[in-house]
Motif scaffolding. Structure first.
Motif, mmCIF file in Angstrom:
data_model
loop_
_atom_site.group_PDB
_atom_site.id
_atom_site.type_symbol
_atom_site.label_atom_id
_atom_site.label_comp_id
_atom_site.label_asym_id
_atom_site.label_seq_id
_atom_site.Cartn_x
_atom_site.Cartn_y
_atom_site.Cartn_z
ATOM 1 N N LEU A 134 0.819 -1.213 0.000
ATOM 2 C CA LEU A 134 0.000 0.000 0.000
ATOM 3 C C LEU A 134 0.852 1.261 0.000
ATOM 4 O O LEU A 134 0.512 2.251 -0.655
ATOM 5 C CB LEU A 134 -0.932 -0.001 1.222
ATOM 6 N N THR A 135 1.972 1.232 0.738
ATOM 7 C CA THR A 135 2.805 2.431 0.837
ATOM 8 C C THR A 135 3.723 2.605 -0.373
ATOM 9 O O THR A 135 3.841 3.709 -0.919
ATOM 10 C CB THR A 135 3.653 2.398 2.120
ATOM 11 N N GLU A 136 4.347 1.512 -0.800
ATOM 12 C CA GLU A 136 5.343 1.630 -1.860
ATOM 13 C C GLU A 136 4.751 1.541 -3.259
ATOM 14 O O GLU A 136 5.166 2.273 -4.163
ATOM 15 C CB GLU A 136 6.415 0.547 -1.681
ATOM 16 N N ASP A 137 3.767 0.646 -3.452
ATOM 17 C CA ASP A 137 3.211 0.461 -4.793
ATOM 18 C C ASP A 137 2.046 1.409 -5.079
ATOM 19 O O ASP A 137 1.864 1.853 -6.207
ATOM 20 C CB ASP A 137 2.741 -0.981 -4.981
ATOM 21 N N TYR A 138 1.266 1.703 -4.021
ATOM 22 C CA TYR A 138 0.103 2.565 -4.215
ATOM 23 C C TYR A 138 0.334 3.991 -3.720
ATOM 24 O O TYR A 138 -0.429 4.894 -4.054
ATOM 25 C CB TYR A 138 -1.119 1.979 -3.496
ATOM 26 N N GLY A 139 1.364 4.193 -2.897
ATOM 27 C CA GLY A 139 1.705 5.529 -2.443
ATOM 28 C C GLY A 139 0.884 6.068 -1.297
ATOM 29 O O GLY A 139 0.851 7.285 -1.078
ATOM 30 N N TYR A 140 0.227 5.189 -0.525
ATOM 31 C CA TYR A 140 -0.586 5.642 0.587
ATOM 32 C C TYR A 140 0.247 5.782 1.859
ATOM 33 O O TYR A 140 1.188 5.025 2.095
ATOM 34 C CB TYR A 140 -1.744 4.671 0.837
ATOM 35 N N ASP A 141 -0.126 6.735 2.681
ATOM 36 C CA ASP A 141 0.560 6.986 3.954
ATOM 37 C C ASP A 141 -0.182 6.225 5.046
ATOM 38 O O ASP A 141 -1.202 6.686 5.564
ATOM 39 C CB ASP A 141 0.580 8.492 4.249
#
Length: 219
Positions: free
Chosen positions: A59-66
């Motif tokens: 979620l953080t690295e592939d989708y860019g969510y915090d």
């Protein structure tokens, strides 16, 4: 091929039909938190068979969510509690393959990335805990699947050579872990996306009944 002396089962998607349970709990959270809509095929392709840490990293690295692992742990555990994890059903043939192995005096262990509380809740509800000699759960290892550590710990518990043990897995993640530890392997899945990933696996079947028939030839 040496006669096998032990079988090591994965849990989620292998013995219990849990992937849709996880999907139906994660999907609303992803929609509420990130406006990310996924279907079941997306879940199987991108999230199924992985640890919470892996999915948060995606979620953080592939989708860019915090988002943090702690936050998703709290959200998902609350959702699981509301959904009643004890309602998760067994995969077809699960009880039968365990009974068959027990009757043949084959040792049985569980190697899962789930926590012991999940194991106790679901397998306890189905009265299957006594089939297992031991449980390697997420709490037991530093490096979960696909690292070989869980299966290496299982082999240590058994005190057997790896080639006398068969792992039963349903994903490439678990299969990589088992093969890395040197065990024999049967992959059990109908999911085309997983079957396409299992290029290193010689024995792929669609269900546990077929896995039982294959094991009968190795005992």
């Amino acid at each position: 091929m040496n006669k096998i002396q032990a079988v090591l089962f994965d849990l989620d998607g292998t013995l219990i039909d849990s992937e849709y349970f996880y999907f139906k709990n994660w999907a609303p959270i992803l929609k509420q938190e990130f406006n990310l809509q996924i279907n079941y095929e997306d879940w199987i392709r991108d999230f199924a068979g992985h640890t919470l840490a892996h999915n948060v990293k995606r979620l953080t690295e592939d989708y860019g969510y915090d988002v943090t692992e702690e936050h998703m742990w709290k959200r998902t555990r609350a959702a699981y509690a509301d959904s009643n994890m004890s309602d998760i059903e067994l995969m077809p043939g699960a009880r039968e393959i365990l009974a068959f192995l027990k009757a043949e005096d084959i040792r049985i262990g569980l190697v899962t990335s789930s926590y012991r509380s999940t194991v106790d809740t679901v397998l306890g509800k189905h009265e299957l805990l006594d089939y297992f000699e031991f449980f390697v759960t997420r709490e037991c290892v530093e490096l979960p699947k696909p690292n070989p550590e869980p299966y290496r710990l299982a082999l240590t518990n058994l005190g057997l050579p790896a080639d006398r043990c068969v792992a039963i897995e349903d994903t490439s993640t678990g299969s990589t872990s088992a093969l890395g530890a040197g065990t024999q392997l049967i992959a059990v899945t109908k999911q085309e996306v997983e079957r396409a990933r299992l290029t290193a696996v010689d024995n792929i079947v669609e269900n546990l009944s077929e896995a039982k028939d294959l094991l009968a030839q190795w005992i």
